[in-house]
Write a protein that holds these residues in place. Structure first.
Motif, short mmCIF file in Angstrom:
data_model
loop_
_atom_site.label_atom_id
_atom_site.label_comp_id
_atom_site.label_asym_id
_atom_site.label_seq_id
_atom_site.Cartn_x
_atom_site.Cartn_y
_atom_site.Cartn_z
N TYR A 101 0.72 -1.18 0.00
CA TYR A 101 0.04 -0.11 0.17
C TYR A 101 0.87 1.42 0.05
O TYR A 101 0.44 2.22 -0.37
CB TYR A 101 -0.81 -0.18 1.20
N GLY A 102 2.16 1.19 0.48
CA GLY A 102 2.88 2.13 0.28
C GLY A 102 3.39 2.69 -0.84
O GLY A 102 3.95 3.90 -1.22
N LEU A 103 3.18 1.86 -2.06
CA LEU A 103 3.33 2.58 -3.32
C LEU A 103 2.37 3.54 -3.88
O LEU A 103 2.59 4.10 -4.90
CB LEU A 103 3.42 1.22 -4.20
N ARG A 104 1.26 3.54 -3.00
CA ARG A 104 0.53 4.68 -3.36
C ARG A 104 0.54 6.18 -2.61
O ARG A 104 0.16 7.05 -3.03
CB ARG A 104 -1.13 4.32 -2.93
N LEU A 105 1.80 6.04 -2.12
CA LEU A 105 2.01 7.20 -1.35
C LEU A 105 3.68 7.91 -1.72
O LEU A 105 4.43 6.82 -1.86
CB LEU A 105 2.10 7.20 0.28
N THR A 106 3.67 9.23 -1.63
CA THR A 106 5.14 9.71 -1.61
C THR A 106 5.15 10.79 -0.72
O THR A 106 4.29 11.21 -0.14
CB THR A 106 5.44 10.39 -3.21
N PHE A 107 6.26 11.02 -0.03
CA PHE A 107 6.69 12.09 0.85
C PHE A 107 6.32 13.38 0.21
O PHE A 107 6.26 14.54 0.87
CB PHE A 107 8.20 11.92 1.55
N ALA A 108 6.52 13.55 -1.27
CA ALA A 108 6.46 14.91 -1.73
C ALA A 108 4.68 15.26 -1.78
O ALA A 108 4.50 16.47 -1.68
CB ALA A 108 6.50 14.72 -3.25
N GLN A 109 3.79 14.24 -1.63
CA GLN A 109 2.51 14.63 -1.17
C GLN A 109 2.44 15.32 0.07
O GLN A 109 1.40 16.15 0.13
CB GLN A 109 1.48 13.33 -1.10
N ILE A 110 3.13 15.29 0.87
CA ILE A 110 3.18 15.91 2.28
C ILE A 110 3.46 17.48 2.19
O ILE A 110 2.79 18.10 2.70
CB ILE A 110 4.19 15.35 3.40
N ALA A 111 4.64 17.64 1.27
CA ALA A 111 5.00 18.91 0.89
C ALA A 111 3.88 19.86 0.21
O ALA A 111 3.69 20.82 0.39
CB ALA A 111 6.08 18.79 0.30
N ASP A 112 3.15 18.96 -0.72
CA ASP A 112 1.94 19.82 -1.41
C ASP A 112 1.07 20.50 -0.50
O ASP A 112 0.50 21.38 -0.91
CB ASP A 112 1.30 18.74 -2.43
N VAL A 113 0.50 19.65 0.84
CA VAL A 113 -0.37 19.98 1.59
C VAL A 113 0.16 20.96 2.56
O VAL A 113 -0.43 21.82 3.04
CB VAL A 113 -1.16 18.64 2.04
#
Length: 362
Positions: free
Chosen positions: A94-106
């Motif tokens: 399920y971790g393949l659905r996530l990136t740490f860059a998504q945190i930076a976007d929000v």
């Protein structure tokens, strides 16, 4: 070797004699999964936010209470394999659905909102479940995990940590289906009401953050966000994925809390000996971190995510197959009432958290 590593690497079930015992159950859960994935592509169901995972457990329950009892001796080993090992592998992928860059976007706003919403909702679930409804702690925590993090996936990931019974897991998943589906229709209506009355000064993007931080399932978040605007949908999905990423630290903290009674009885030299670490949660973070490095070819990601969906759906199908309607009836209305109060809290309290945090950071 850790228990989790052993579960993932031990290949004794691939021996011919063992394979013959697990294959019928895997074929059955795979067939249920195939039907669920096929049905999830129908617009009438996908617009309701009914994902393959949700449909798999529903179909599994129907088969489990009709045809499955006659083939249980033949299929039991494979069904248990799907419910346990395939579940853990699915959570890792399920971790393949996530990136740490998504945190930076929000940004910090979304992270703070998600953290406050998760903590407040789960704490409320535990307190109400025990002190108001008299539920056992496993049921209350499973419902709390499903409401506060990411719906059925969170319930399924929490089950190994609590070692909860299948019936309790199914009750928790049912609450996700009921109230998460309700949210799909309710949130766009709330957006229109807020535009008219200006209760809270939310832009479309801010309302998307509110949606992503309070709606149960990822699929339900997408459906609810689409009912508002593209900007709301994008912000909702990113916020929701950050909330999903909080699943791993949540499981680690829950495991430590669950083991507190045993650790208090040990000497200081062995204080951590009795803590059961959910290694699949750590591997979940590791996969998300690896995915953030953008090393894998982009063409590999969709097939791997499809594989992950299949694994999780097979686990949900296995859960449904081993759940008896009589056990659900015995659970009564109290779990539904608890989930209803949590749903109201997510709408009202979540709006307050969103408004306060966004006001502070603005």
């Amino acid at each position: 070797m850790t228990t989790m590593t052993k579960n993932l690497t031990d290949s004794h079930f691939l021996r011919p004699d063992r394979l013959g015992r697990v294959l019928p159950g895997l074929i059955l859960t795979g067939a249920v999964t195939g039907v669920a994935i096929w049905l999830s592509d129908f617009p009438q169901l996908s617009h309701l936010g009914l994902s393959a995972l949700t449909l798999a457990i529903v179909i599994g329950m129907v088969v489990g209470n009709t045809l499955y009892p006659t083939v249980r001796p033949l299929c039991q080993d494979g069904v248990n394999l799907a419910k346990q090992r395939l579940l853990r592998l699915g959570i890792i992928l399920y971790g393949l659905r996530l990136t740490f860059a998504q945190i930076a976007d929000v940004g910090a706003t979304g992270i703070m909102i998600d953290a406050l919403t998760l903590c407040s909702t789960f704490t409320l679930a535990c307190w109400l479940g025990k002190n108001v409804f008299g539920l056992d702690s496993d049921t209350a925590m499973l419902i709390g995990a499903g409401s506060s993090i990411c719906g059925a996936a969170a319930v399924m990931a929490t089950e190994p940590v609590l070692d909860a019974k299948a019936e309790k897991v199914t009750v928790a998943v049912a609450t996700v289906v009921i109230f998460g589906t309700t949210a799909i229709f309710l949130y766009p209506w709330l957006w229109q009401l807020n535009l008219q009355h200006q209760w809270i000064n939310f832009s479309a993007e801010q309302f998307g953050i509110y949606t992503g931080s309070t709606v149960h399932e990822v699929a339900q978040v997408v459906a609810a966000g689409q009912g508002v605007s593209p900007d709301a949908e994008n912000a909702a999905v990113i916020t929701k994925m950050i909330r999903v990423m909080m699943l791993a630290p949540f499981l680690l903290l829950l495991s430590g809390w669950k083991s507190r009674g045993n650790t208090q009885k040990t000497q200081h030299s062995g204080l951590l000996r009795n803590i059961t670490i959910p290694w699949f949660a750590l591997l979940f973070i590791a996969v998300a971190a690896f995915n953030s490095l953008d090393i894998l070819p982009h063409s590999w990601i969709p097939p791997l995510i499809t594989l992950d969906t299949i694994l999780l759906a097979m686990a949900m199908a296995a859960l449904g197959l081993t759940t008896h309607f009589s056990a659900l009836r015995q659970a009564g209305v109290k779990p539904i009432l608890l989930a209803a109060i949590l749903f109201i809290w997510l709408i009202v309290g979540g709006a307050g958290i969103n408004g306060l945090v966004q006001h502070i950071f603005s």
